[in-house]
Design an enzyme around this catalytic site. Structure first.
Site, PDB file in Angstrom:
ATOM      1  N   CYS A  13      39.578 -16.377 -63.144  1.00  0.00           N
ATOM      2  CA  CYS A  13      40.734 -16.209 -64.027  1.00  0.00           C
ATOM      3  C   CYS A  13      40.323 -16.426 -65.483  1.00  0.00           C
ATOM      4  O   CYS A  13      39.657 -17.418 -65.807  1.00  0.00           O
ATOM      5  CB  CYS A  13      41.840 -17.190 -63.650  1.00  0.00           C
ATOM      6  N   CYS A  27      45.079 -22.829 -69.114  1.00  0.00           N
ATOM      7  CA  CYS A  27      46.357 -22.884 -68.400  1.00  0.00           C
ATOM      8  C   CYS A  27      46.553 -24.232 -67.713  1.00  0.00           C
ATOM      9  O   CYS A  27      47.615 -24.818 -67.769  1.00  0.00           O
ATOM     10  CB  CYS A  27      46.415 -21.743 -67.385  1.00  0.00           C
ATOM     11  N   CYS A  58      44.934 -24.148 -62.155  1.00  0.00           N
ATOM     12  CA  CYS A  58      43.939 -24.137 -61.071  1.00  0.00           C
ATOM     13  C   CYS A  58      42.697 -24.888 -61.548  1.00  0.00           C
ATOM     14  O   CYS A  58      41.816 -24.306 -62.165  1.00  0.00           O
ATOM     15  CB  CYS A  58      43.569 -22.707 -60.680  1.00  0.00           C
ATOM     16  N   CYS A 112      47.919 -13.746 -63.763  1.00  0.00           N
ATOM     17  CA  CYS A 112      47.879 -14.950 -62.942  1.00  0.00           C
ATOM     18  C   CYS A 112      47.603 -14.537 -61.507  1.00  0.00           C
ATOM     19  O   CYS A 112      48.208 -13.591 -60.990  1.00  0.00           O
ATOM     20  CB  CYS A 112      49.204 -15.707 -63.027  1.00  0.00           C
ATOM     21  N   GLN A 120      58.180 -24.644 -48.578  1.00  0.00           N
ATOM     22  CA  GLN A 120      56.749 -24.758 -48.827  1.00  0.00           C
ATOM     23  C   GLN A 120      56.263 -23.517 -49.567  1.00  0.00           C
ATOM     24  O   GLN A 120      56.549 -22.390 -49.165  1.00  0.00           O
ATOM     25  CB  GLN A 120      55.990 -24.921 -47.505  1.00  0.00           C
ATOM     26  N   TYR A 122      63.565 -36.822 -44.700  1.00  0.00           N
ATOM     27  CA  TYR A 122      63.241 -35.984 -45.868  1.00  0.00           C
ATOM     28  C   TYR A 122      63.151 -34.531 -45.389  1.00  0.00           C
ATOM     29  O   TYR A 122      62.209 -33.811 -45.692  1.00  0.00           O
ATOM     30  CB  TYR A 122      61.912 -36.382 -46.505  1.00  0.00           C
ATOM     31  N   GLU A 130      68.503 -35.930 -45.237  1.00  0.00           N
ATOM     32  CA  GLU A 130      67.970 -35.552 -46.556  1.00  0.00           C
ATOM     33  C   GLU A 130      68.995 -35.948 -47.617  1.00  0.00           C
ATOM     34  O   GLU A 130      70.203 -35.787 -47.412  1.00  0.00           O
ATOM     35  CB  GLU A 130      67.722 -34.031 -46.595  1.00  0.00           C
ATOM     36  N   ASP A 161      58.404 -36.597 -44.101  1.00  0.00           N
ATOM     37  CA  ASP A 161      57.692 -35.753 -45.068  1.00  0.00           C
ATOM     38  C   ASP A 161      58.187 -36.106 -46.473  1.00  0.00           C
ATOM     39  O   ASP A 161      58.925 -35.346 -47.098  1.00  0.00           O
ATOM     40  CB  ASP A 161      57.940 -34.282 -44.753  1.00  0.00           C
ATOM     41  N   CYS A 212      51.933 -35.123 -49.016  1.00  0.00           N
ATOM     42  CA  CYS A 212      51.276 -34.333 -50.059  1.00  0.00           C
ATOM     43  C   CYS A 212      50.485 -35.228 -50.996  1.00  0.00           C
ATOM     44  O   CYS A 212      49.973 -34.762 -52.013  1.00  0.00           O
ATOM     45  CB  CYS A 212      52.304 -33.510 -50.834  1.00  0.00           C
TER      46      CYS A 212
END
Length: 488
Positions: A82, A88, A91, A194, A317, A346, A367, A416, A443
């Site tokens: 990129c 940016c 990434c 992108c 997701q 969650y 939730e 989660d 995560c």
């Protein structure tokens, strides 16, 4: 009359460390070096690089800095694909081969679980990598602005050109579109291409820019809080549906219809087109109401045989293909036989619980976001599920004895949480609920490790599986199975 003395404080310049070997990666994707026993954290470097490091923070046993100069590049480096890499900020790891990214992500999981959790762990298998490492995101947000971020090297070149008589380089563009510059929220990195989302994402963004400039539609100025074209969300599905939601600073029906009709004519791929008026000073969408201009106002994604309605504000997701792998691991770790009551905490829009539903007796989702629960109920109905129930509220308050009596105590708990992990009160609630199996989807392996340490009072970690959802970034998902110690 006495003399007045002005005290001048002398600041020592930050140390420059020369010809330092980058040895490894640490948490949050920062490279790591050691100088005279002190750990140095560095951004933008790769193990094997030999660099000069300009320190920014200098503590007794650790320091942080940035690369001032590269003497030698690591042999494992590759050329980023990129043109915006390094500016940016989206990434961070494009300079690493994908296979090497997986090695360091796996190491990140191992380091966090061993160093922070300090509990007995089973062998951690290789990370599940992604087959598709470009165009994998199903959701991208672009920002429109009047202030373009210009990297220092480019700015110096522009200044030199201006000093030589080329004043065109200083002319201000009427607007730019791209991503917020890291550390400069009012400025936007103008993006040409992108690679995060499949086409026509870039063509859509450019079409809005061109039409807005040609028709003198003002771009949003974040500092002055004025302007019309503000943000654009683009979502797509594996089945080829496309949703575009344009965020506008105020209503102007004539301008809006002209722009939207142009988009619909140029991009027949658009399944549904929406707009949202945001007159606030912040970009939060939660309290705003998207309006449908064309189409149904939603798109539908499929994971295995399950379908999920995705509305403009729905959480889903952002890598659909890897989400399927993540949910398959979660379902396998739940060890369902068809007799279990599963609590999905969650639960968001209910995607994990619904994905596990065929192998469970009942799914109970909790939730805190009410809109997500409404989506979860719709998704359960879409999949013709009758043994599901979704509740909006705080798990700690909802899951009391009366709730268990009404819905049954959980045989399996799936949790989660967001990056911050679970609240300590919730961890204690899970210990009190005493489900035979807990499946913890995370995560953020660091906060997951902290929670595993607390759960160790009654649970043993029995399985672990990292999954890469975001190639070329430092982020990593990790699934852990825990079983009650007294049942082992």
């Amino acid at each position: 009359m006495g003399s007045t003395f002005v005290s001048v404080r002398k600041f020592k310049p930050a140390p420059l460390l020369e010809k330092v070997l980058i040895e490894d990666y640490a948490a949050e994707g920062k490279a790591l070096a050691r100088v005279d026993g002190k750990v140095i954290f560095v951004e933008g470097a790769v193990p094997g690089d030999i660099v000069d490091i300009q320190l920014q923070k200098n503590k007794a046993d650790w320091a942080e800095g940035f690369v001032k100069h590269f003497h030698t590049y690591s042999s494992i480096r590759v050329t980023p694909f990129c043109s915006h890499f390094g500016v940016c900020g989206g990434c961070q790891w494009q300079m690493l081969p994908y296979e090497q990214q997986l090695v360091y992500k796996h190491k990140q999981v191992v380091d966090n679980l061993t160093r922070i959790a300090k509990v007995s762990l089973p062998p951690i298998p290789p990370i599940m990598g992604a087959e598709q490492t470009q165009g994998y995101r199903n959701k991208v947000e672009y920002t429109f602005a009047t202030e373009k971020f210009i990297p220092f090297s480019e700015f110096k070149a522009m200044k030199a050109a201006a000093e030589n008589g080329d004043t065109t380089v200083l002319e201000k563009a009427p607007g730019v579109a791209g991503f917020h510059a890291r550390g400069f929220f009012e400025k936007v990195v103008e993006v040409d291409k992108c690679y995060l989302q499949a086409e026509p994402t870039n063509d859509l963004r450019k079409a809005v820019v061109i039409f807005a400039i040609e028709n003198k539609m003002p771009f949003y100025n974040i500092k002055e809080h004025k302007g019309w074209v503000r943000n654009m969300f683009i979502r797509n599905t594996t089945k080829g549906e496309w949703m575009v939601n344009l965020i506008l600073g105020y209503e102007d029906k004539e301008k809006r219809e002209a722009l939207f009709n142009s988009l619909l004519e140029s991009f027949p791929q658009i399944t549904t087109l929406l707009y949202t008026i945001n007159a606030k000073r912040n970009d939060s969408m939660q309290d705003l109401l998207p309006q449908v201009y064309s189409g149904s106002g939603y798109i539908t994604e499929y994971l295995e045989d399950f379908q999920f309605k995705i509305s403009p504000k729905s959480f889903f997701q952002t890598n659909s293909k890897q989400a399927e792998k993540l949910y398959q691991v979660t379902r396998d770790f739940a060890e369902l036989t068809g007799k279990e009551i599963v609590y999905d905490l969650y639960c968001g829009t209910g995607s994990i619980g619904i994905f596990c539903s065929k192998n469970a007796k009942k799914i109970i989702g909790v939730e805190v976001v009410e809109e997500a629960i409404e989506d979860a109920k719709i998704n359960a109905s879409l999949n013709k599920l009758t043994e599901t129930a979704f509740f909006a509220g705080d798990v700690i308050k909802i899951c009391d004895d009366a709730f268990f009596e009404a819905h049954g105590k959980p045989d399996v708990i799936i949790t989660d949480p967001p990056r911050a992990g679970m609240h300590e009160k919730l961890v204690h609630k899970l210990l009190a609920m005493e489900a035979p199996i807990i499946v913890y989807v995370s995560c953020n392996p660091a906060t997951q490790a902290r929670d595993l340490s607390l759960l160790n009072e009654k649970y043993t970690v029995t399985k672990i599986q990292p999954v890469d959802m975001f190639p070329h970034t430092l982020h990593i998902e990790n699934v852990v199975q825990l079983k009650r110690k007294d049942l082992l």
